[in-house]
Design a protein around this motif. Structure first.
Motif, PDB file in Angstrom:
ATOM      1  N   ALA A 118     -42.562 -13.279   6.910  1.00 12.96           N
ATOM      2  CA  ALA A 118     -41.260 -12.608   6.840  1.00 12.96           C
ATOM      3  C   ALA A 118     -41.327 -11.363   5.964  1.00 12.96           C
ATOM      4  O   ALA A 118     -40.684 -10.347   6.262  1.00 12.96           O
ATOM      5  N   ALA A 119     -42.106 -11.399   4.887  1.00 13.66           N
ATOM      6  CA  ALA A 119     -42.161 -10.294   3.935  1.00 13.66           C
ATOM      7  C   ALA A 119     -43.104  -9.175   4.358  1.00 13.66           C
ATOM      8  O   ALA A 119     -42.861  -8.005   4.039  1.00 13.66           O
ATOM      9  N   ALA A 120     -44.180  -9.507   5.053  1.00 15.40           N
ATOM     10  CA  ALA A 120     -45.225  -8.526   5.353  1.00 15.40           C
ATOM     11  C   ALA A 120     -44.728  -7.295   6.122  1.00 15.40           C
ATOM     12  O   ALA A 120     -45.096  -6.172   5.748  1.00 15.40           O
ATOM     13  N   PRO A 121     -43.933  -7.428   7.169  1.00 16.21           N
ATOM     14  CA  PRO A 121     -43.527  -6.215   7.898  1.00 16.21           C
ATOM     15  C   PRO A 121     -42.789  -5.197   7.017  1.00 16.21           C
ATOM     16  O   PRO A 121     -43.099  -3.998   7.061  1.00 16.21           O
ATOM     17  N   GLY A 122     -41.851  -5.649   6.216  1.00 12.09           N
ATOM     18  CA  GLY A 122     -41.124  -4.734   5.336  1.00 12.09           C
ATOM     19  C   GLY A 122     -42.013  -4.143   4.266  1.00 12.09           C
ATOM     20  O   GLY A 122     -41.900  -2.956   3.930  1.00 12.09           O
ATOM     21  N   HIS A 123     -42.915  -4.963   3.724  1.00 12.46           N
ATOM     22  CA  HIS A 123     -43.816  -4.492   2.680  1.00 12.46           C
ATOM     23  C   HIS A 123     -44.780  -3.440   3.241  1.00 12.46           C
ATOM     24  O   HIS A 123     -44.970  -2.376   2.645  1.00 12.46           O
ATOM     25  N   VAL A 124     -45.370  -3.729   4.393  1.00 11.70           N
ATOM     26  CA  VAL A 124     -46.306  -2.787   4.995  1.00 11.70           C
ATOM     27  C   VAL A 124     -45.588  -1.494   5.386  1.00 11.70           C
ATOM     28  O   VAL A 124     -46.131  -0.398   5.213  1.00 11.70           O
ATOM     29  N   THR A 125     -44.359  -1.609   5.874  1.00 14.74           N
ATOM     30  CA  THR A 125     -43.583  -0.409   6.198  1.00 14.74           C
ATOM     31  C   THR A 125     -43.356   0.430   4.951  1.00 14.74           C
ATOM     32  O   THR A 125     -43.516   1.655   4.974  1.00 14.74           O
ATOM     33  N   PHE A 126     -42.999  -0.216   3.840  1.00 15.63           N
ATOM     34  CA  PHE A 126     -42.796   0.514   2.588  1.00 15.63           C
ATOM     35  C   PHE A 126     -44.083   1.223   2.158  1.00 15.63           C
ATOM     36  O   PHE A 126     -44.071   2.402   1.807  1.00 15.63           O
ATOM     37  N   VAL A 127     -45.199   0.510   2.184  1.00 15.05           N
ATOM     38  CA  VAL A 127     -46.483   1.094   1.786  1.00 15.05           C
ATOM     39  C   VAL A 127     -46.837   2.267   2.701  1.00 15.05           C
ATOM     40  O   VAL A 127     -47.245   3.337   2.233  1.00 15.05           O
ATOM     41  N   ARG A 128     -46.678   2.081   4.007  1.00 15.68           N
ATOM     42  CA  ARG A 128     -46.989   3.156   4.949  1.00 15.68           C
ATOM     43  C   ARG A 128     -46.127   4.382   4.671  1.00 15.68           C
ATOM     44  O   ARG A 128     -46.630   5.506   4.588  1.00 15.68           O
ATOM     45  N   GLU A 129     -44.820   4.191   4.523  1.00 11.96           N
ATOM     46  CA  GLU A 129     -43.913   5.319   4.331  1.00 11.96           C
ATOM     47  C   GLU A 129     -44.091   5.985   2.973  1.00 11.96           C
ATOM     48  O   GLU A 129     -43.934   7.197   2.846  1.00 11.96           O
ATOM     49  N   ALA A 130     -44.411   5.195   1.941  1.00 14.78           N
ATOM     50  CA  ALA A 130     -44.540   5.749   0.591  1.00 14.78           C
ATOM     51  C   ALA A 130     -45.899   6.386   0.337  1.00 14.78           C
ATOM     52  O   ALA A 130     -45.986   7.400  -0.351  1.00 14.78           O
ATOM     53  N   VAL A 131     -46.966   5.802   0.886  1.00  8.53           N
ATOM     54  CA  VAL A 131     -48.315   6.247   0.542  1.00  8.53           C
ATOM     55  C   VAL A 131     -48.975   7.050   1.655  1.00  8.53           C
ATOM     56  O   VAL A 131     -49.571   8.097   1.393  1.00  8.53           O
ATOM     57  N   PHE A 132     -48.878   6.596   2.883  1.00  7.10           N
ATOM     58  CA  PHE A 132     -49.664   7.214   3.946  1.00  7.10           C
ATOM     59  C   PHE A 132     -48.925   8.310   4.704  1.00  7.10           C
ATOM     60  O   PHE A 132     -49.507   9.347   5.020  1.00  7.10           O
ATOM     61  N   ASP A 133     -47.648   8.107   5.018  1.00  8.15           N
ATOM     62  CA  ASP A 133     -46.921   9.110   5.798  1.00  8.15           C
ATOM     63  C   ASP A 133     -46.836  10.475   5.118  1.00  8.15           C
ATOM     64  O   ASP A 133     -46.915  11.493   5.814  1.00  8.15           O
ATOM     65  N   PRO A 134     -46.695  10.560   3.782  1.00  8.44           N
ATOM     66  CA  PRO A 134     -46.625  11.895   3.167  1.00  8.44           C
ATOM     67  C   PRO A 134     -47.959  12.651   3.162  1.00  8.44           C
ATOM     68  O   PRO A 134     -47.975  13.846   2.865  1.00  8.44           O
ATOM     69  N   LEU A 135     -49.056  11.972   3.478  1.00 10.79           N
ATOM     70  CA  LEU A 135     -50.389  12.585   3.378  1.00 10.79           C
ATOM     71  C   LEU A 135     -51.006  12.794   4.755  1.00 10.79           C
ATOM     72  O   LEU A 135     -50.829  11.970   5.649  1.00 10.79           O
TER      73      LEU A 135
END
Length: 182
Positions: A118-135
């Motif tokens: 239940a937690a993984a999709p939201g957590h991975v989305t946060f990590v992707r948007e915060a760390v990877f999408d800006p770069l």
């Protein structure tokens, strides 16, 4: 870093100071942001998520307590206190080790699997948007290189807690692609 007091201090110049202050703020605030996201969306802390994620990456969803502490770069006593709290929530349990019967394994329960899934999709989305999408991909490569070199320098002085992470998951069938664990 080597304790030699005879060397003069190499003070940071203005550019280095600005970079250090930006890095320090990131180091302090990013873990808190991860924790707030998980608390808000999943009612668990980042440390609880970390335990569940490591266990979910083991095909048998179990790991020796000492290896789990090592993987997380934690003292065994810290892990023990956390596992006790997580046991009371029903997401993990401690059992005698299958390897030798003396040690303890920490095992992901059905409730733990449900929690990490239940937690993984939201957590991975946060990590992707915060760390990877800006770069850009190139910037991601540079970031990885920089972090790897910084970690290696700290580990060379014996100060990196997770310098040698254990790969000791009991053998079983591999996880399905896309399963939680990030």
């Amino acid at each position: 870093m080597n304790g030699d007091d005879s060397r003069p201090t190499r003070w940071l110049d203005e550019r280095e100071r600005e970079i250090w202050l930006a890095l320090r703020e990131f180091i302090w605030e990013f873990p808190a942001a991860l924790d707030r996201q998980l608390q808000r969306d999943s009612e668990m802390s980042i440390v609880e998520y970390s335990v569940l994620a490591v266990l979910s990456e083991c095909s048998s969803a179990r790991k020796r307590a000492g290896d789990l502490a090592s993987d997380l770069g934690w003292e065994r006593s810290r892990l023990s206190h956390l596992v006790r709290r997580m046991e009371s929530k029903g997401v993990v349990e401690r059992v005698h080790s299958d390897l030798d019967g003396r040690g303890q394994d920490v095992v992901l329960t059905d409730a733990g699997w449900a929690a990490i899934r239940a937690a993984a999709p939201g957590h991975v989305t946060f990590v992707r948007e915060a760390v990877f999408d800006p770069l850009t991909p190139e910037e991601q490569d540079v970031l990885e290189s920089m972090l790897t070199r910084i970690r290696a320098r700290i580990a060379a002085d014996g100060l990196w807690a997770g310098a040698v992470a254990s790969a000791a998951c009991p053998p079983d069938a591999p996880l399905e692609e896309g399963e939680p664990g990030a």
